[in-house]
Design an enzyme around this catalytic site. Structure first.
Site, mmCIF file in Angstrom:
data_model
loop_
_atom_site.group_PDB
_atom_site.id
_atom_site.type_symbol
_atom_site.label_atom_id
_atom_site.label_comp_id
_atom_site.label_asym_id
_atom_site.label_seq_id
_atom_site.Cartn_x
_atom_site.Cartn_y
_atom_site.Cartn_z
ATOM 1 N N LYS A 73 3.069 1.197 -5.806
ATOM 2 C CA LYS A 73 4.191 1.735 -5.026
ATOM 3 C C LYS A 73 5.244 2.371 -5.954
ATOM 4 C CE LYS A 73 1.990 0.291 -1.440
ATOM 5 N NZ LYS A 73 2.174 -0.823 -0.523
HETATM 6 C C1 PLP Z 1 1.550 -1.803 0.473
HETATM 7 C C2 PLP Z 1 1.798 -1.779 1.919
HETATM 8 C C3 PLP Z 1 2.108 -2.935 2.667
HETATM 9 C C4 PLP Z 1 2.039 -4.307 2.086
HETATM 10 O O1 PLP Z 1 2.779 -4.495 0.957
HETATM 11 P P1 PLP Z 1 2.353 -5.671 -0.063
HETATM 12 O O2 PLP Z 1 3.523 -5.704 -1.002
HETATM 13 O O3 PLP Z 1 1.086 -5.245 -0.722
HETATM 14 O O4 PLP Z 1 2.212 -6.919 0.728
HETATM 15 C C5 PLP Z 1 2.440 -2.782 3.995
HETATM 16 N N1 PLP Z 1 2.435 -1.585 4.603
HETATM 17 C C6 PLP Z 1 2.099 -0.463 3.938
HETATM 18 C C7 PLP Z 1 2.127 0.836 4.669
HETATM 19 C C8 PLP Z 1 1.741 -0.528 2.595
HETATM 20 O O5 PLP Z 1 1.363 0.585 1.952
#
Ligand code: PLP
Length: 388
Positions: free
Chosen positions: A181
């Site tokens: 991210k």
């Molecule tokens: C990455 C992601 C999540 C979950 O986040 P985590 O930190 O991996 O639990 C939820 N929604 C979307 C759209 C994502 O890309």
């Protein structure tokens, strides 16, 4: 060497910040948590921020805070990571899938309107690939139907809509700090909101339903604590927050780099028949967590599946985001979801491909990705005959 579709960046300052905190008295729930929360809140123009152990925990906290419970319906798009829908189910709610706009792959406000029932409690929009949804229209639907508007902004930290930052566009907004991210804390997440009562409920929920933290009890010299609701342990550690604070310093530069990479890709497709980028809406500054193309098999002569395999063979780490959640066995079996419920998402799924994008991606690497796709599309006859 495979060029990955996404990758984190860490520098010496990040590592020093973590080591510093490891040498302090508080490994978790100390001063760094609040410092990180305040830094994110300020950055996205929100009053309150609550750090949690990951983005999925953030979604669960947000849905808990607005009171989603047994039988409550939450409207969301199917073109997302499974966690978006799973969090609704964790609260006892029913995920109701509404289709996406075929050009942006963002939740279509008209489709939302069509799915509202007397049991609908919230809209959970997803800023797919890093592009903010049409929050103006979603807000007007939410206000008219008395629904809470929640943004799964796990892709869109650093994006803006008409000059306003993601984080200030919905009632609650969730970010993820997973390594692919915008910024990372290893695992981590945060919810931002302008509503202090939601923030308070989330702080209690992330800490077992207990109203005080250990640090607060230490300061008051008391052992007493009260658990007032059922909660989870969704806390984020201080050394992860130290990493987050350090990473946040680089966010703007990294978003700018991602935008430059996307512009570099965008320019290429006019000379590659059958390959198209997604549409970006007016007024959007895109965070480009993902760079997604559509592969029109009838024009370029090669289908998405073949292109995926051939690019990987040639060292380009493409991905597909996402298999529509309503087509997953669990949602078919437990919620009677399946083909036909969201035709735009289903047809998009057949043609989407995520190309490598991350801040430190080199221009030569982008040129290699583009050149390889160009080559495969140009020579698709030889490819399909097994010659190339
Ligand atoms: C990455 C992601 C999540 C979950 O986040 P985590 O930190 O991996 O639990 C939820 N929604 C979307 C759209 C994502 O890309």
């Amino acid at each position: 060497m495979m060029i990955p579709y996404g990758r984190h960046s860490l520098d010496a300052a990040d590592i020093a910040a973590v080591v510093d905190t490891l040498q302090s008295d508080w490994l978790t729930t100390g001063a760094k948590v609040q410092e990180f929360e305040q830094a994110v809140a300020q950055l996205v123009s929100a009053r309150e921020a609550v750090a949690v152990s990951n983005g999925t925990a953030g979604l669960h906290c947000a849905l808990h805070a607005v009171g989603i419970q047994l039988g409550d319906e939450v409207i969301l798009p199917p073109l997302t990571f499974v966690a978006t829908a799973n969090a609704v189910v964790m609260c006892g709610g029913v995920p109701v899938f509404a289709d996406v706009d075929p050009e942006t792959l963002l939740l279509d406000p008209q489709a939302v309107e069509d799915k509202v029932t007397p049991r609908t409690k919230a809209i959970l929009a997803v800023d797919f690939a890093g592009q903010p949804c049409d929050y103006q229209t979603l807000r007007s639907i939410a206000d008219r139907r008395d629904l809470v508007l929640i943004a799964d902004a796990c892709h869109s930290l650093g994006a803006t809509l008409n000059g306003r930052p993601v984080g200030s566009l919905a009632d609650l907004t969730i970010f993820s700090f997973h390594p692919v991210k915008a910024i990372t804390t290893g695992e981590g997440g945060m919810i931002v909101t302008n509503h202090p009562e939601y923030a308070q409920r989330m702080r209690i929920f992330r800490n077992h339903g207990i109203t005080s933290t250990l640090k607060e009890r230490e300061a008051k010299q008391t052992w007493e604590y009260q658990m007032i609701r059922l909660g989870m342990n969704y806390r984020l550690t201080d050394f992860q927050c130290a990493l987050g604070i350090s990473q946040l310093n680089k966010l703007q530069e990294w978003v700018t780099r991602r935008q430059a990479h996307a512009a570099h890709y965008d320019k290429a497709w006019s000379s590659v028949p059958g390959i198209h980028p997604l549409r970006t809406r007016a007024g959007v500054s895109h965070a480009y967590h993902l760079y997604v193309i559509r592969v029109d098999q009838h024009v370029c002569g090669i289908d998405r599946g073949a292109l995926f395999s051939l690019l990987r063979e040639r060292g380009v780490g493409v991905q597909v985001h996402y298999i529509p959640v309503h087509l997953q066995p669990y949602y078919r079996e437990e919620f009677g979801a399946g083909l036909g419920c969201c035709p735009h998402a289903e047809s998009a799924y057949e043609s989407i491909l995520s190309l490598p994008i991350f801040p430190m991606l080199k221009n030569e690497e982008i040129d290699k990705v583009i050149g390889t796709i160009q080559d495969l599309v140009t020579h698709h006859d030889l490819v399909s005959a097994g010659v190339a």
